[in-house]
Scaffold this motif. Structure first.
Motif: not given
Length: 146
Positions: A53-58, A121, A123
């Motif tokens: 994941v990258e920021k925001g748990r994307k 989104k 996430k």
């Protein structure tokens, strides 16, 4: 405590149950910059793959044992490669409202063992494995719609 949580799931028709009723909500995941040897340590503890994941748990990828072995086979030291270097980008994922009947088809067609669960989104909100699906199938008495 997990057994109590699973026991509280209302048992009904397998095919119409949703991923949200069965998925594991506490997901082990890794950031893009995590080194390969640290990911390998996580996978040795019992997971065959871990979402990236990258920021925001994307959700941006997934690293599997296969990906780690490919790096080793290509003579890369796992201490020098990152999740970003070795991950499979844009992995299969499902939404929480996906029915288990549909998920069975997805798992079979893709030959996946574990599938990340994402919201609208992208996430990461959970993960579901083949064993979770099989456990639920048995708990519902093995009844399927025709």
């Amino acid at each position: 405590m997990k057994k109590a949580k699973r026991a509280m799931i209302k048992i009904k028709d397998f095919d119409s149950m949703t991923v949200s009723q069965v998925m594991e909500k506490e997901v082990q995941f890794v950031p893009l910059k995590m080194k390969g040897h640290m990911i390998a340590t996580l996978l040795i503890e019992g997971f065959g793959a871990v979402p990236v994941v990258e920021k925001g748990r994307k959700l941006v990828g997934i690293v599997s044992e296969h990906d780690l072995l490919a790096a080793v086979d290509d003579h890369h030291a796992l201490s020098t490669v990152t999740a970003k270097d070795i991950m499979t980008p844009n992995p299969y994922s499902v939404r929480a409202e996906t029915t288990l009947g549909t998920l069975v088809h997805i798992l079979r067609a893709s030959d996946l063992v574990r599938v990340p669960v994402v919201d609208a989104k992208n996430k990461l909100i959970g993960i579901i494995a083949r064993r979770d699906v099989l456990r639920t199938y048995l708990a519902t008495g093995g009844k399927r719609e025709q």
